[in-house]
Write an enzyme that holds these catalytic residues in place. Structure first.
Site, PDB file in Angstrom:
ATOM      1  N   TYR A  82       0.845  -1.187   0.000  1.00  0.00           N
ATOM      2  CA  TYR A  82       0.000   0.000   0.000  1.00  0.00           C
ATOM      3  C   TYR A  82       0.882   1.238   0.000  1.00  0.00           C
ATOM      4  O   TYR A  82       1.712   1.426   0.890  1.00  0.00           O
ATOM      5  CB  TYR A  82      -0.921  -0.004   1.213  1.00  0.00           C
ATOM      6  CG  TYR A  82      -1.994   1.049   1.147  1.00  0.00           C
ATOM      7  CD1 TYR A  82      -3.146   0.831   0.403  1.00  0.00           C
ATOM      8  CD2 TYR A  82      -1.859   2.251   1.817  1.00  0.00           C
ATOM      9  CE1 TYR A  82      -4.141   1.800   0.329  1.00  0.00           C
ATOM     10  CE2 TYR A  82      -2.844   3.225   1.760  1.00  0.00           C
ATOM     11  CZ  TYR A  82      -3.986   2.993   1.012  1.00  0.00           C
ATOM     12  OH  TYR A  82      -4.958   3.955   0.942  1.00  0.00           O
ATOM     13  N   TYR A 125      -4.961   5.818  -7.473  1.00  0.00           N
ATOM     14  CA  TYR A 125      -5.347   5.623  -6.076  1.00  0.00           C
ATOM     15  C   TYR A 125      -6.798   5.149  -5.999  1.00  0.00           C
ATOM     16  O   TYR A 125      -7.718   5.943  -5.826  1.00  0.00           O
ATOM     17  CB  TYR A 125      -5.154   6.959  -5.340  1.00  0.00           C
ATOM     18  CG  TYR A 125      -5.386   6.929  -3.851  1.00  0.00           C
ATOM     19  CD1 TYR A 125      -4.912   5.891  -3.059  1.00  0.00           C
ATOM     20  CD2 TYR A 125      -6.056   7.981  -3.234  1.00  0.00           C
ATOM     21  CE1 TYR A 125      -5.112   5.901  -1.689  1.00  0.00           C
ATOM     22  CE2 TYR A 125      -6.257   8.000  -1.855  1.00  0.00           C
ATOM     23  CZ  TYR A 125      -5.786   6.954  -1.093  1.00  0.00           C
ATOM     24  OH  TYR A 125      -5.983   6.960   0.264  1.00  0.00           O
TER      25      TYR A 125
END
Length: 387
Positions: A289, A339
């Site tokens: 992440y 994103y």
């Protein structure tokens, strides 16, 4: 800890700076694509799971628009990328518990043209509205400390102080991930950058430059899970979940966490490997992440892939790329692909483990680490193909 539920389908929309579509339309499109990928009739799906902060659409509405009716399981988590692995593993647990037979997990957002962090009303145009915050953030807001890059920049400074980490170390992560994105037609940013380009990038919040920050985009991703028995009869090679671990500390507070050089992964990492029965060194792929380069740095350290204070060198030496120890974010990650609050990491891991990633395929990929979250909350899971 291997789950008896399997990932059998993946789907997504285009990632863009202005979708011109609602989150409902994109979520339904991604769900339909994932079901078609799996070869699974929507009528045989009885569960939906999603997570959101900002804009999205309710799970039941997206399920209905995708042709799914009569839900036995409906999960809606309130949060961002910290739930990107949890939404998948909680769906797997629901299947294992017999609550449902098949679940569509999705994340849909207009993260560039719609709701954006740091804007007064959350809208892409700002709207001229007054900023309003509650809870503990009301005490930080007068000091201009209200958005994720401000929070994590403070954390990154502590790592630089303690370990001698430099901006160039962060830059190595950004440069490598952009190089990976160059082979990804789905990535919003594909033009390679050099370390000089990185250092010429405008400041966001020191020590973060623009290339340290996730790329806000519009789009949706969906993942389909079902029972191991049903998975055998579907279109794609099923992908197994070997283990999952998550952790939230100090109430999820960015301010109260005691050591800014660590994250949730200091607790979740060791538990994940104990549950999965494999080691960090067994991983072929690591989809980390990457809301910021600093998140990649600390989680790589705490999931045991690299020693503390050595991540910059690890990337500079090519150990995080093809031909190295493990390929980190072969799709370019949130920094370059886009994103989508982390669910696109699961999409990429599944694609790689199927051997379907085309020009960016990691040779003989069998095991992948997927992580989610930053700071005080997050989780990780290990996915396996070819079982």
């Amino acid at each position: 800890m291997r789950s008896k539920a399997m990932i059998v389908g993946i789907g997504r929309t285009e990632y863009s700076r202005r979708s011109g579509r609602t989150t409902l339309a994109m979520g339904a499109a991604a769900a339909r694509a994932a079901l078609a990928d799996a070869g699974l009739d929507p009528a045989r799906v009885d569960g939906v799971a999603t997570y959101a902060i900002g804009d999205s659409s309710p799970g039941p509405a997206v399920a209905h628009a995708a042709g799914i009716d009569g839900l036995h399981f409906n999960l809606e988590l309130l949060g961002g990328g910290n739930f990107a692995t949890s939404v998948v593993t909680h769906a797997a647990m629901a299947i294992e518990a017999g609550m449902c037979d098949a679940v569509v997990c999705f994340r849909s957002l207009n993260g560039r043209s719609g709701y954006r962090y740091g804007r007064a009303d959350g809208r892409g145009d700002g709207g001229g509205a007054a900023m309003q915050v509650g809870g503990e953030r009301q005490f930080a807001a007068p000091h201009g400390y209200v958005t994720p890059p401000q929070w994590l920049a403070l954390w990154a400074r502590q790592h630089m102080h303690r370990y001698g980490t430099t901006c160039e170390d962060f830059g190595q992560i950004a440069v490598t991930q952009r190089a990976h994105a160059a082979a990804n037609a789905h990535a919003v940013q594909r033009k390679p950058i050099t370390l000089d380009d990185y250092q010429s990038g405008r400041w966001i919040n020191e020590p973060f430059r623009v290339f340290d920050c996730a790329l806000e985009v519009d789009g949706a991703v969906a993942v389909v899970l079902t029972t191991e028995e049903r998975a055998r009869d579907l279109r794609q090679k099923p992908i197994a979940i070997l283990g999952h671990a998550e952790f939230t500390g100090h109430g999820g507070s960015m301010d109260q966490w005691p050591d800014y050089t660590t994250m949730y992964s200091v607790e979740a990492g060791p538990r994940l490997w104990a549950r999965a029965g494999v080691s960090p060194q067994d991983m072929d792929i690591a989809c980390m992440y990457d809301c910021f380069t600093y998140t990649v740095m600390v989680t790589l350290e705490e999931f045991g892939i690299c020693e503390r204070g050595q991540v910059g060198r690890y990337f500079a030496e090519g150990r995080a790329s093809y031909g190295g120890d493990v390929v980190v974010n072969p799709h370019g990650g949130l920094l370059s692909e886009g994103y989508i609050h982390g669910l696109n990491h699961t999409f990429e891991a599944v694609l790689q483990l199927r051997g379907q990633a085309g020009a960016r395929q990691v040779a003989d990929a069998r095991l992948a680490l997927v992580t989610a979250g930053a700071g005080p909350f997050g989780g990780g899971m290990v996915l396996a193909g070819g079982l």
